[in-house]
Each structure stands twice: as structure tokens, then as C-alpha cells.
Design a protein around this motif. Sequence first.
Motif, mmCIF file in Angstrom:
data_model
loop_
_atom_site.group_PDB
_atom_site.id
_atom_site.type_symbol
_atom_site.label_atom_id
_atom_site.label_comp_id
_atom_site.label_asym_id
_atom_site.label_seq_id
_atom_site.Cartn_x
_atom_site.Cartn_y
_atom_site.Cartn_z
ATOM 1 N N ARG A 39 53.290 40.563 34.638
ATOM 2 C CA ARG A 39 53.639 39.029 35.179
ATOM 3 C C ARG A 39 53.386 38.789 36.630
ATOM 4 N NH1 ARG A 39 56.050 36.126 31.628
ATOM 5 N NH2 ARG A 39 57.306 37.822 30.887
ATOM 6 N N HIS A 40 53.846 39.675 37.231
ATOM 7 C CA HIS A 40 54.054 39.318 38.847
ATOM 8 C C HIS A 40 53.031 40.256 39.701
ATOM 9 C CE1 HIS A 40 57.934 38.217 37.051
ATOM 10 N NE2 HIS A 40 57.685 37.072 37.587
ATOM 11 N N GLY A 41 52.437 41.201 39.188
ATOM 12 C CA GLY A 41 51.996 42.009 39.995
ATOM 13 C C GLY A 41 52.872 43.306 40.770
ATOM 14 N N PHE A 42 52.091 44.391 40.966
ATOM 15 C CA PHE A 42 52.782 45.536 41.144
ATOM 16 C C PHE A 42 53.629 45.395 42.655
ATOM 17 C CE2 PHE A 42 52.815 49.754 43.543
ATOM 18 C CZ PHE A 42 53.921 50.418 42.763
ATOM 19 N N PHE A 122 45.861 44.800 31.262
ATOM 20 C CA PHE A 122 45.756 43.933 32.384
ATOM 21 C C PHE A 122 46.128 44.966 33.722
ATOM 22 C CE2 PHE A 122 47.519 40.473 35.158
ATOM 23 C CZ PHE A 122 46.435 39.699 35.333
ATOM 24 N N TYR A 125 43.558 47.383 34.698
ATOM 25 C CA TYR A 125 42.353 46.898 35.545
ATOM 26 C C TYR A 125 42.930 46.482 36.615
ATOM 27 C CZ TYR A 125 39.168 43.456 36.408
ATOM 28 O OH TYR A 125 38.129 42.585 37.090
ATOM 29 N N MET A 126 43.968 45.780 36.897
ATOM 30 C CA MET A 126 44.199 44.724 37.934
ATOM 31 C C MET A 126 44.812 45.677 39.203
ATOM 32 S SD MET A 126 43.981 41.874 37.867
ATOM 33 C CE MET A 126 45.165 41.163 39.045
ATOM 34 N N GLU A 127 45.738 46.930 38.819
ATOM 35 C CA GLU A 127 46.288 47.517 39.908
ATOM 36 C C GLU A 127 45.733 48.765 40.413
ATOM 37 O OE1 GLU A 127 48.429 45.847 41.382
ATOM 38 O OE2 GLU A 127 49.366 44.426 39.789
ATOM 39 N N ALA A 177 33.061 43.960 29.186
ATOM 40 C CA ALA A 177 33.634 42.868 29.982
ATOM 41 C C ALA A 177 33.771 41.808 28.760
ATOM 42 C CB ALA A 177 32.719 42.511 30.963
ATOM 43 N N GLY A 181 37.542 40.642 27.955
ATOM 44 C CA GLY A 181 37.856 39.168 28.222
ATOM 45 C C GLY A 181 38.863 38.407 27.339
ATOM 46 N N THR A 184 42.368 37.071 28.371
ATOM 47 C CA THR A 184 42.473 36.105 29.169
ATOM 48 C C THR A 184 42.810 34.836 28.646
ATOM 49 O OG1 THR A 184 40.166 35.518 29.626
ATOM 50 C CG2 THR A 184 40.978 37.182 30.977
ATOM 51 N N TRP A 185 42.297 34.573 27.504
ATOM 52 C CA TRP A 185 42.606 33.373 26.655
ATOM 53 C C TRP A 185 43.406 33.608 25.453
ATOM 54 C CZ3 TRP A 185 40.488 32.995 22.020
ATOM 55 C CH2 TRP A 185 39.241 33.823 21.505
ATOM 56 N N PHE B 122 37.007 37.290 42.711
ATOM 57 C CA PHE B 122 38.317 38.262 42.445
ATOM 58 C C PHE B 122 39.605 37.263 42.418
ATOM 59 C CE2 PHE B 122 40.797 41.949 43.080
ATOM 60 C CZ PHE B 122 40.564 42.602 42.112
ATOM 61 N N TYR B 125 40.509 34.535 40.277
ATOM 62 C CA TYR B 125 40.959 35.042 39.042
ATOM 63 C C TYR B 125 42.308 35.989 38.920
ATOM 64 C CZ TYR B 125 40.985 38.319 34.837
ATOM 65 O OH TYR B 125 41.340 38.912 33.917
ATOM 66 N N MET B 126 42.546 36.498 39.961
ATOM 67 C CA MET B 126 43.602 37.616 39.906
ATOM 68 C C MET B 126 44.859 36.950 40.580
ATOM 69 S SD MET B 126 42.948 40.821 39.254
ATOM 70 C CE MET B 126 43.900 41.551 40.384
ATOM 71 N N ARG B 129 48.712 33.967 39.345
ATOM 72 C CA ARG B 129 50.026 34.210 39.098
ATOM 73 C C ARG B 129 50.774 34.066 40.361
ATOM 74 N NH1 ARG B 129 49.389 40.586 37.944
ATOM 75 N NH2 ARG B 129 48.413 41.351 39.706
ATOM 76 N N ALA B 177 33.063 35.548 30.644
ATOM 77 C CA ALA B 177 33.687 37.120 31.007
ATOM 78 C C ALA B 177 32.478 37.999 30.864
ATOM 79 C CB ALA B 177 34.458 37.431 29.747
ATOM 80 N N MET B 178 31.541 38.024 30.322
ATOM 81 C CA MET B 178 30.574 38.821 30.183
ATOM 82 C C MET B 178 29.772 38.834 31.637
ATOM 83 S SD MET B 178 27.471 39.420 27.513
ATOM 84 C CE MET B 178 25.944 38.981 28.239
ATOM 85 N N GLY B 181 32.068 39.591 34.729
ATOM 86 C CA GLY B 181 32.405 41.035 35.043
ATOM 87 C C GLY B 181 31.412 41.555 35.721
#
Lengths: 214, 214
Positions: A39-42, A122, A125-127, A177, A181, A184-185, B122, B125-126, B129, B177-178, B181
Motif C-alpha cells: 500500500r505505502h511502499g517499502f 506489486f 516488481y516495484m521494490e 507486461a 498489467g 493495475t485495474w 515511471f 505510475y509508481m 500512492r 500495459a503492453m 512495459g
Amino acid sequence: MFFQAIVFKGGAALARLAGSNGKATAKAIHKHSLELIARHGFAAVSMRMIADAVGVQPGALYQYHPTKQALLLDIMQKHLEALLKAWAKEKESETELPAIEALERFARFHIRYNIKRPDEVFIAYMELRSLEPEEFKLIEELRRQYEDELKTIIANGIKENSFKVEDAHVTAMATLAMLTGINTWYRTGGRLSQKKIEDIYVNMVLRSVGCAKD
Amino acid sequence: MFFQAIVFKGGAALARLAGSNGKATAKAIHKHSLELIARHGFAAVSMRMIADAVGVQPGALYQYHPTKQALLLDIMQKHLEALLKAWAKEKESETELPAIEALERFARFHIRYNIKRPDEVFIAYMELRSLEPEEFKLIEELRRQYEDELKTIIANGIKENSFKVEDAHVTAMATLAMLTGINTWYRTGGRLSQKKIEDIYVNMVLRSVGCAKD
DNA sequence: TAATTAAATGAACGTACATTCAATTAATTG
DNA sequence: CAATTAATTGAATGTACGTTCATTTAATTA
């Protein structure tokens, strides 16, 4: 000594009375940090926040992970290893499928697995950027293994002349991707059933490699 | 007073002597925070880090943005507004294209624009939050506007019977998304030229909506 | 049950954070 | 050039951070 023992009741006991759990099992820590980090990011999640969610004092977390980073690594590693294991199991049912069916199976597996674990996906991929170089390498290797599964399917499809595709690697990246994806929705209880969404995506994937299903 | 004026030289001047810029123009702040936030994430970037990169003291940044969050909002808003403006300009050359060509034009535009601005894409999108609810709504609205451009193209293609697609919204999400990516793996000077990558993706996109080009 | 090991606490440590502000320096204007 | 406005500094404020640790509590073992 005597007085202290009576006056200062164990914090865990008090927390339990106040409704918190007060049991820092590895499982509880994993579950709550997963939610908070997704939710908040690392970087935005503190050890105090995690401890609060678990119902424990911050210091207790260090019984399970030596640092905050180690906790993150553990989450990512467990996720990717479980993903690879789940795919290995999926594969073992029928080993030598034609490429078209193999691709469909992979797509359906990927969609289902990712929709069920949006937080893990999430975070994994994000962290990546929150990891140290050595940890990063470890996670990247697991990710590469998974990507290679799809690349192999596509390369086989090219060999068999089932797929009309210029580049297996780029096609695999584009396909992943697209599939990932969804997270995301997609929300449960939305306009379309999960089965319907799955079908739409499988259709698009198969078409995009030049083998229309219909 | 007199002594102080001589002994304590202006920090900006000293920074300039040391090689830093010492000029906190809005442009410089934007550029450096863009890079830092894209690399480390918003929460992991401090105002001190940004100030260092610009060559200025942290306090100077507050002449340009009242809070750290406002800086982030500014980056995201500027990016999405520029994206919408660029697409509007791209469109105005030929307004009434057949859906197939409109989709190809959109895909090529999207790829080119995103490959040129990986940091902005990036972050936009990221870091959703990291925004407050009100700011989030603002950015989401801009993003929705852009997504609607693609949705309209796909809906037109369905009406014209050019595309065989079950759901315009899902197809638009999958396509975006594709395309977006690409940024996760593309690096300049890689194995494939940008033109080649563009062609592969356009091919996949057109096929995935049921209208093969070849 | 007694002895031992494991888990959790509560308080503390030093550090870094976003932000503020009076004082200083630079830029602009009349 | 003098007066005024804007930009920047350097220092400070209060808060929150990750992590440590002696002490207490719980669980396990003999």
C-alpha cells in the motif's frame, strides 16, 4: 525487583488485553508487512508500523529478520520461489503440449496466480530498487527463470511454425507486461467475471503471436 | 556584522566555487528530483538529497514548492499534461483516420513518447500512492483522459468492423500495459533498433485486436 | 516442577527527516 | 545608484526512524 515484577505487566499480555495479538509469528509479520508495503511502499513503511499491525513492540520483529531490508528480501524471494514452484507443478501434468496450448496454459496460469496475489506481485516488481546489489541479483535471477519459461514456449512455437513472431525475447516481455498489467485495474466483483477477463486476454495473447484462435 | 559579512561568505557562492550550481531554478529542481525520485522512489528521496543535487541548501527549495509532496504533484501533473498536449498535436495533423491507422499512430506515439521520458512515466505510475486523495484524483483524471483516447480508437474500430474485440476497455488496458512495459527492459544501444522494436509492438497490437497487418 | 531456552518488552541511542526563519546576499527597479 | 524585492543561507525545531539491549515473561525441556 518484587514491585517491578508486579507493577509492570508484560507488554504482550497488556496488548492482548487491548485487543492486539501480541504474537509475532513469522507468518503474521509476513502478512502484515506485505499489505503495508504494497500500500505505502517499502521506504514509507516503518518497523513501528509493522509492529503495530502485528500487535507487538518493534524490537520483537528482530527475532525474525535481522534488518528491515531482510524482511523485504524474504517477501520477494518467497513470492518468486512459490511462483516458480506453482508453475512447475502446473507444467508437470502434461509435459509436451503443442506451443499454442502451452502458451494458453501459461497465460491462464499467470493471470490466475497474479490476480490472487496482487500485493506480492506489486512488491516484487516495484521494490527491486530497495534491494542491495547482491539481493537484487538474487531476485533478478528468479525473475529471469520465470521469464525464460515463457520465452521457451514462444521459441518452440516459432520452431514449430505455429507462431509468426520476429523476436522471442521482445514478444515474451510484451506478453508478460500485458498479462501482469491486469493487476493495475482488476478488482473482484467488477463488471466482468474472472473467466471472461481470462478469455479476452488469452485471445489477445494468441492473436498477438500470429495464431488466432477464432 | 562587518566581520561576519567577510568571514561567512554566501553559501551559494561557495557552492559555486566547489563546482555546484547554486541556482535553484524551477527547471533544475524539476530535473534533479525527477532523476532521484525515479531511481530511489519518492519516500526514499529527501529534500536534502534534492538540494545537494541542485547545489543549494534545502531551505531554498521551498521558494518553489511549499512541500515535498507539492514537488511530486508538480512532476506528475506536468508530465501528464505534456503527454496529453503532445498527443493532441499528433492527432491534429490528420483527424479522421481509419481505426487501424489511428491505432498504429497511437501505438507509435506512445512508444516514442514513453521511451524518451522513462523517469516521468515511471513516477507517474509508481508514485500515485504517495499522493493525497485530492491530488490523486487530479492525476487520475489526466490519466483517464489519456486512456480514453485509446478507448475511443478501439471503440471506433469495433463500430467500423475493423477490430474483432470483445471489450473496448479491457482491450485498451491490455494494450497500454503492453506498450508502457517497454520501459522496463528497453535500453538505448540494445540489440534491436528503436524502429524495429516499434514495428514489433505495432504488429502485436494490431494482431491482438484482430486485424493482422501482414 | 525446576532449569533452560526463546520471545517480547520498554526504553534508549544516534541519525536523518521536512520544514521554518532571521539574517544575509543577489537581482530588480525607479 | 539607491531602494526595494526576491532568493539563499545556516542554524534550529520537533519528530520519526532503524536498531540495540538489559530485563521480564513465556515456552520448552529434563
